[in-house]
Motif scaffolding. Structure first.
Motif, PDB file in Angstrom:
ATOM      1  N   ALA A  51      -7.782   5.854 -10.600  1.00 48.24           N
ATOM      2  CA  ALA A  51      -7.512   6.211  -9.207  1.00 48.24           C
ATOM      3  C   ALA A  51      -7.153   4.970  -8.398  1.00 48.24           C
ATOM      4  N   ARG A  52      -7.847   3.873  -8.648  1.00 48.71           N
ATOM      5  CA  ARG A  52      -7.547   2.625  -7.945  1.00 48.71           C
ATOM      6  C   ARG A  52      -6.146   2.126  -8.286  1.00 48.71           C
ATOM      7  N   PHE A  53      -5.788   2.178  -9.566  1.00 49.04           N
ATOM      8  CA  PHE A  53      -4.448   1.753  -9.975  1.00 49.04           C
ATOM      9  C   PHE A  53      -3.372   2.635  -9.354  1.00 49.04           C
ATOM     10  N   GLU A  54      -3.613   3.940  -9.303  1.00 51.33           N
ATOM     11  CA  GLU A  54      -2.644   4.853  -8.691  1.00 51.33           C
ATOM     12  C   GLU A  54      -2.491   4.561  -7.197  1.00 51.33           C
ATOM     13  N   MET A  55      -3.593   4.263  -6.526  1.00 49.68           N
ATOM     14  CA  MET A  55      -3.537   3.921  -5.104  1.00 49.68           C
ATOM     15  C   MET A  55      -2.740   2.634  -4.898  1.00 49.68           C
ATOM     16  N   GLU A  56      -2.991   1.633  -5.741  1.00 50.24           N
ATOM     17  CA  GLU A  56      -2.246   0.378  -5.633  1.00 50.24           C
ATOM     18  C   GLU A  56      -0.763   0.592  -5.911  1.00 50.24           C
ATOM     19  N   ARG A  57      -0.439   1.434  -6.882  1.00 44.15           N
ATOM     20  CA  ARG A  57       0.960   1.712  -7.207  1.00 44.15           C
ATOM     21  C   ARG A  57       1.650   2.422  -6.052  1.00 44.15           C
ATOM     22  N   SER A  58       0.962   3.368  -5.426  1.00 45.42           N
ATOM     23  CA  SER A  58       1.527   4.061  -4.271  1.00 45.42           C
ATOM     24  C   SER A  58       1.769   3.090  -3.123  1.00 45.42           C
ATOM     25  N   GLN A  59       0.824   2.200  -2.885  1.00 45.15           N
ATOM     26  CA  GLN A  59       0.977   1.208  -1.826  1.00 45.15           C
ATOM     27  C   GLN A  59       2.146   0.276  -2.139  1.00 45.15           C
ATOM     28  N   TRP A  60       2.287  -0.087  -3.412  1.00 39.26           N
ATOM     29  CA  TRP A  60       3.398  -0.940  -3.812  1.00 39.26           C
ATOM     30  C   TRP A  60       4.724  -0.228  -3.562  1.00 39.26           C
ATOM     31  N   ASP A  61       4.793   1.077  -3.850  1.00 36.48           N
ATOM     32  CA  ASP A  61       6.023   1.840  -3.599  1.00 36.48           C
ATOM     33  C   ASP A  61       6.367   1.864  -2.113  1.00 36.48           C
ATOM     34  N   VAL A  62       5.349   2.018  -1.261  1.00 36.30           N
ATOM     35  CA  VAL A  62       5.576   2.019   0.192  1.00 36.30           C
ATOM     36  C   VAL A  62       6.075   0.642   0.643  1.00 36.30           C
ATOM     37  N   ASP A  63       5.407  -0.410   0.161  1.00 31.93           N
ATOM     38  CA  ASP A  63       5.826  -1.764   0.523  1.00 31.93           C
ATOM     39  C   ASP A  63       7.252  -2.049   0.058  1.00 31.93           C
ATOM     40  N   LYS A  64       7.589  -1.601  -1.142  1.00 33.41           N
ATOM     41  CA  LYS A  64       8.932  -1.803  -1.686  1.00 33.41           C
ATOM     42  C   LYS A  64       9.980  -1.098  -0.819  1.00 33.41           C
ATOM     43  N   ALA A  65       9.686   0.139  -0.422  1.00 33.32           N
ATOM     44  CA  ALA A  65      10.623   0.887   0.421  1.00 33.32           C
ATOM     45  C   ALA A  65      10.805   0.201   1.766  1.00 33.32           C
ATOM     46  N   GLU A  66       9.714  -0.284   2.363  1.00 31.88           N
ATOM     47  CA  GLU A  66       9.811  -0.985   3.640  1.00 31.88           C
ATOM     48  C   GLU A  66      10.655  -2.246   3.523  1.00 31.88           C
ATOM     49  N   LEU A  67      10.465  -3.002   2.456  1.00 35.48           N
ATOM     50  CA  LEU A  67      11.251  -4.223   2.265  1.00 35.48           C
ATOM     51  C   LEU A  67      12.721  -3.904   2.024  1.00 35.48           C
ATOM     52  N   GLN A  68      12.997  -2.824   1.302  1.00 33.49           N
ATOM     53  CA  GLN A  68      14.390  -2.435   1.088  1.00 33.49           C
ATOM     54  C   GLN A  68      15.064  -2.077   2.405  1.00 33.49           C
ATOM     55  N   VAL A  69      14.341  -1.402   3.303  1.00 33.75           N
ATOM     56  CA  VAL A  69      14.896  -1.065   4.616  1.00 33.75           C
ATOM     57  C   VAL A  69      15.151  -2.344   5.418  1.00 33.75           C
ATOM     58  N   LEU A  70      14.195  -3.277   5.393  1.00 34.49           N
ATOM     59  CA  LEU A  70      14.387  -4.542   6.105  1.00 34.49           C
ATOM     60  C   LEU A  70      15.593  -5.288   5.572  1.00 34.49           C
ATOM     61  N   ILE A  71      15.760  -5.304   4.263  1.00 32.81           N
ATOM     62  CA  ILE A  71      16.919  -5.985   3.673  1.00 32.81           C
ATOM     63  C   ILE A  71      18.203  -5.290   4.081  1.00 32.81           C
ATOM     64  N   LEU A  72      18.190  -3.960   4.074  1.00 30.04           N
ATOM     65  CA  LEU A  72      19.377  -3.207   4.461  1.00 30.04           C
ATOM     66  C   LEU A  72      19.786  -3.510   5.907  1.00 30.04           C
ATOM     67  N   PHE A  73      18.791  -3.549   6.808  1.00 27.65           N
ATOM     68  CA  PHE A  73      19.101  -3.836   8.219  1.00 27.65           C
ATOM     69  C   PHE A  73      19.524  -5.304   8.399  1.00 27.65           C
ATOM     70  N   ALA A  74      18.953  -6.216   7.613  1.00 26.26           N
ATOM     71  CA  ALA A  74      19.304  -7.621   7.735  1.00 26.26           C
ATOM     72  C   ALA A  74      20.737  -7.849   7.240  1.00 26.26           C
ATOM     73  N   VAL A  75      21.132  -7.155   6.194  1.00 30.01           N
ATOM     74  CA  VAL A  75      22.484  -7.333   5.652  1.00 30.01           C
ATOM     75  C   VAL A  75      23.517  -6.717   6.583  1.00 30.01           C
ATOM     76  N   SER A  76      23.182  -5.560   7.191  1.00 33.73           N
ATOM     77  CA  SER A  76      24.147  -4.883   8.050  1.00 33.73           C
ATOM     78  C   SER A  76      24.226  -5.505   9.450  1.00 33.73           C
ATOM     79  N   ALA A  77      23.293  -6.314   9.823  1.00 32.62           N
ATOM     80  CA  ALA A  77      23.295  -6.894  11.173  1.00 32.62           C
ATOM     81  C   ALA A  77      24.143  -8.115  11.305  1.00 32.62           C
TER      82      ALA A  77
END
Length: 77
Positions: A51-77
Motif C-alpha cells: 500500500a505504501r509503494f502504491e501511494m508513492e507511485r501515485s504521488q510520483w505520477d502526480v508529480d510527473k504530470a505537474e512537471l510535464q505541464v510546467l515544461i509544456l508552459f515553459a516551452v510555449s512561453a
C-alpha cells in the motif's frame, strides 16, 4: 549442548513446532530468545508495504504530470 529440534534451527527456516519463522541468531539480554514471525504478521507487513509503494507511485505520477505541464508552459512561453 544445543537443542537441534526443527523450531530451534538458526538458518532462517520455518520451525515446524512453533508455526513461526526463526530468523538468524538475534538474541536479547535473556541470552537464547529468538524473534519469531507469524504468517499473518508477515502478510500484514507485505500488505502495508505494498500500500505504501502504491501511494508513492501515485504521488510520483502526480508529480510527473505537474512537471510535464510546467515544461509544456515553459516551452510555449
Amino acid at each position: 549442548m544445543e537443542d537441534s529440534s526443527p523450531s530451534q534451527n538458526h538458518n532462517g527456516q520455518i520451525g515446524s513446532s512453533s508455526g513461526g519463522i526463526n530468523v538468524g541468531n538475534k538474541q536479547n539480554d535473556d541470552g537464547n530468545q529468538q524473534i519469531q514471525y507469524s504468517i499473518p504478521g508477515i502478510l500484514h507487513f507485505i500488505q502495508h508495504e505494498w500500500a505504501r509503494f502504491e501511494m508513492e507511485r501515485s504521488q510520483w505520477d502526480v508529480d510527473k504530470a505537474e512537471l510535464q505541464v510546467l515544461i509544456l508552459f515553459a516551452v510555449s512561453a
